[in-house]
Design a protein around this motif. Sequence first.
Motif, PDB file in Angstrom:
ATOM      1  N   ASN A   6      24.855   4.801  15.864  1.00  0.00           N
ATOM      2  CA  ASN A   6      25.437   5.575  16.967  1.00  0.00           C
ATOM      3  C   ASN A   6      25.847   6.973  16.496  1.00  0.00           C
ATOM      4  N   GLU A   7      26.407   7.043  15.276  1.00  0.00           N
ATOM      5  CA  GLU A   7      26.797   8.348  14.735  1.00  0.00           C
ATOM      6  C   GLU A   7      25.567   9.215  14.461  1.00  0.00           C
ATOM      7  N   ILE A   8      24.501   8.597  13.966  1.00  0.00           N
ATOM      8  CA  ILE A   8      23.264   9.349  13.721  1.00  0.00           C
ATOM      9  C   ILE A   8      22.708   9.871  15.041  1.00  0.00           C
ATOM     10  N   GLY A   9      22.887   9.100  16.117  1.00  0.00           N
ATOM     11  CA  GLY A   9      22.450   9.542  17.434  1.00  0.00           C
ATOM     12  C   GLY A   9      23.116  10.853  17.839  1.00  0.00           C
ATOM     13  N   VAL A  10      24.399  11.015  17.481  1.00  0.00           N
ATOM     14  CA  VAL A  10      25.104  12.267  17.764  1.00  0.00           C
ATOM     15  C   VAL A  10      24.461  13.413  16.984  1.00  0.00           C
ATOM     16  N   CYS A  11      24.144  13.152  15.702  1.00  0.00           N
ATOM     17  CA  CYS A  11      23.517  14.174  14.863  1.00  0.00           C
ATOM     18  C   CYS A  11      22.142  14.567  15.400  1.00  0.00           C
ATOM     19  N   ILE A  12      21.371  13.584  15.844  1.00  0.00           N
ATOM     20  CA  ILE A  12      20.034  13.853  16.392  1.00  0.00           C
ATOM     21  C   ILE A  12      20.151  14.697  17.662  1.00  0.00           C
ATOM     22  N   ASN A  13      21.119  14.363  18.521  1.00  0.00           N
ATOM     23  CA  ASN A  13      21.350  15.154  19.732  1.00  0.00           C
ATOM     24  C   ASN A  13      21.695  16.597  19.387  1.00  0.00           C
ATOM     25  N   ASN A  18      35.997  13.864  12.102  1.00  0.00           N
ATOM     26  CA  ASN A  18      36.614  12.614  11.666  1.00  0.00           C
ATOM     27  C   ASN A  18      36.651  11.568  12.778  1.00  0.00           C
ATOM     28  N   SER A  19      36.660  12.021  14.015  1.00  0.00           N
ATOM     29  CA  SER A  19      36.692  11.076  15.126  1.00  0.00           C
ATOM     30  C   SER A  19      35.297  10.795  15.687  1.00  0.00           C
ATOM     31  N   ILE A  20      34.307  11.652  15.365  1.00  0.00           N
ATOM     32  CA  ILE A  20      32.957  11.498  15.903  1.00  0.00           C
ATOM     33  C   ILE A  20      32.029  10.789  14.925  1.00  0.00           C
ATOM     34  N   ILE A  21      32.035  11.209  13.653  1.00  0.00           N
ATOM     35  CA  ILE A  21      31.147  10.586  12.655  1.00  0.00           C
ATOM     36  C   ILE A  21      31.935  10.180  11.400  1.00  0.00           C
ATOM     37  N   PRO A  22      32.959   9.352  11.545  1.00  0.00           N
ATOM     38  CA  PRO A  22      33.778   8.995  10.374  1.00  0.00           C
ATOM     39  C   PRO A  22      33.001   8.233   9.305  1.00  0.00           C
ATOM     40  N   LEU A  23      32.050   7.383   9.713  1.00  0.00           N
ATOM     41  CA  LEU A  23      31.313   6.581   8.734  1.00  0.00           C
ATOM     42  C   LEU A  23      30.353   7.449   7.920  1.00  0.00           C
ATOM     43  N   LEU A  24      29.638   8.355   8.587  1.00  0.00           N
ATOM     44  CA  LEU A  24      28.731   9.259   7.865  1.00  0.00           C
ATOM     45  C   LEU A  24      29.514  10.178   6.927  1.00  0.00           C
ATOM     46  N   GLY A  71      32.171  13.336   2.548  1.00  0.00           N
ATOM     47  CA  GLY A  71      32.659  14.483   3.313  1.00  0.00           C
ATOM     48  C   GLY A  71      31.721  15.681   3.304  1.00  0.00           C
ATOM     49  N   LYS A  72      30.543  15.538   2.658  1.00  0.00           N
ATOM     50  CA  LYS A  72      29.615  16.684   2.554  1.00  0.00           C
ATOM     51  C   LYS A  72      28.880  16.945   3.860  1.00  0.00           C
ATOM     52  N   LEU A  73      28.552  15.875   4.602  1.00  0.00           N
ATOM     53  CA  LEU A  73      27.774  16.045   5.833  1.00  0.00           C
ATOM     54  C   LEU A  73      28.718  16.173   7.019  1.00  0.00           C
ATOM     55  N   THR A  74      28.729  17.331   7.636  1.00  0.00           N
ATOM     56  CA  THR A  74      29.562  17.562   8.822  1.00  0.00           C
ATOM     57  C   THR A  74      28.675  18.014   9.974  1.00  0.00           C
ATOM     58  N   LEU A  75      29.180  17.899  11.176  1.00  0.00           N
ATOM     59  CA  LEU A  75      28.420  18.311  12.349  1.00  0.00           C
ATOM     60  C   LEU A  75      28.221  19.824  12.371  1.00  0.00           C
ATOM     61  N   ARG A  76      29.192  20.562  11.877  1.00  0.00           N
ATOM     62  CA  ARG A  76      29.040  22.021  11.829  1.00  0.00           C
ATOM     63  C   ARG A  76      27.962  22.419  10.828  1.00  0.00           C
ATOM     64  N   LEU A  77      27.864  21.679   9.735  1.00  0.00           N
ATOM     65  CA  LEU A  77      26.803  21.949   8.758  1.00  0.00           C
ATOM     66  C   LEU A  77      25.429  21.670   9.375  1.00  0.00           C
ATOM     67  N   ILE A  78      25.319  20.550  10.111  1.00  0.00           N
ATOM     68  CA  ILE A  78      24.054  20.220  10.763  1.00  0.00           C
ATOM     69  C   ILE A  78      23.675  21.297  11.767  1.00  0.00           C
ATOM     70  N   ASN A  79      24.666  21.757  12.521  1.00  0.00           N
ATOM     71  CA  ASN A  79      24.407  22.805  13.519  1.00  0.00           C
ATOM     72  C   ASN A  79      24.015  24.118  12.839  1.00  0.00           C
ATOM     73  N   GLN A  80      24.676  24.425  11.731  1.00  0.00           N
ATOM     74  CA  GLN A  80      24.410  25.669  11.003  1.00  0.00           C
ATOM     75  C   GLN A  80      23.015  25.650  10.370  1.00  0.00           C
TER      76      GLN A  80
END
Length: 333
Positions: free
Chosen positions: A83-90, A109-115, A121-130
């Motif tokens: 489910n968390e990977i689904g957020v990253c793919i989106n 921390n509330s969206i992809i805590p497991l990843l 802590g290296k993989l963040t949504l802002r890093l993916i977006n960047q």
Amino acid sequence: MASPLYPSNNPSSSIVVTRDEFNAFHTIDRTLFSRLVFHLNRDVDQSFLAMCFLLLLEQSGYARDVIAYLVSLPDAFVDAVANEIGVCINLLYNLDFASTFFAASNDDNSIIPLLLSMTGGKLTLRLINQDREIFRVGVSKNWTDVGTRAFTDLCERAHMINREKLLALEREKFIEDMKRLRLSLQQENPNRLSVQQVKIASPPPPRPVEDETNKFHKEKEIMEAKEKEAVVAADDRTVFLTFSKGYPISEAEVRVYFTRRFGEVIEAVEMQEVEANEQPLFAKMVLKLQCASMMDQIVSARSRNKFTIDGKHVWARKYVRKIPYPASSSTHI
């Protein structure tokens, strides 16, 4: 240097790899993909993308051996990570989602805590977006180089199962429609019902209490027999592992190693019960019922095989239940 599975552009350095060899190399990846699609009933295409994303995390150093780690964990955890990977793919492929997401100031921390936990802590949504383009290129490469070869047969099987489910639902809907049609016709023409159709069957005579007691005892005997058979069957598919003293091995290491090497064959691992400061010297590894035929491959034709897990030696042989000798009885005159 070109890998045998990813040859360079120079034809002379290419090595032909058969489909079976390629699938064998990606056994652990195929195992996780199968769990996503067949056990957790997740969307085939989304699961395909999720696997390509996880492969990229391994290749980029964000989470080494993350796929083998996930295979060793329960389905609920794997489903949550998917489910968390689904957020990253989106985030990678849906620009509208990305703009809306960051406008809402969501917390990783509330969206992809497991990843976050698995990548330190290296993989963040802002890093993916960047680095969206870098991630998209990596996922696309894994789709072409790995996914289309390692998962094609599993995708075809999943699509076939989905088609069969759809046909079954359509048949059920057709039957229900016919029942409703027949009921409406009967309501419109109640006189067409025969006496036999409206006749209420008389209840069967009550059974004597003695018959019920006998039935209970018979069912109990059958259940006990089945439990004994289950114990015997489990023994027949149990591998006995022994470890070297001074080189401790954990249950997780056992699961990851044998799953990576032989696929998802493990039903249970029972480590030797020891004190907190002591090292288990043996363990029982029970194979799944459908994987019992893997026993000879694991213990080898010599009925004893040697493996090396993280540089530590492990010996494997077929488990044999010890039968206690009956206590001797003496007669006193």
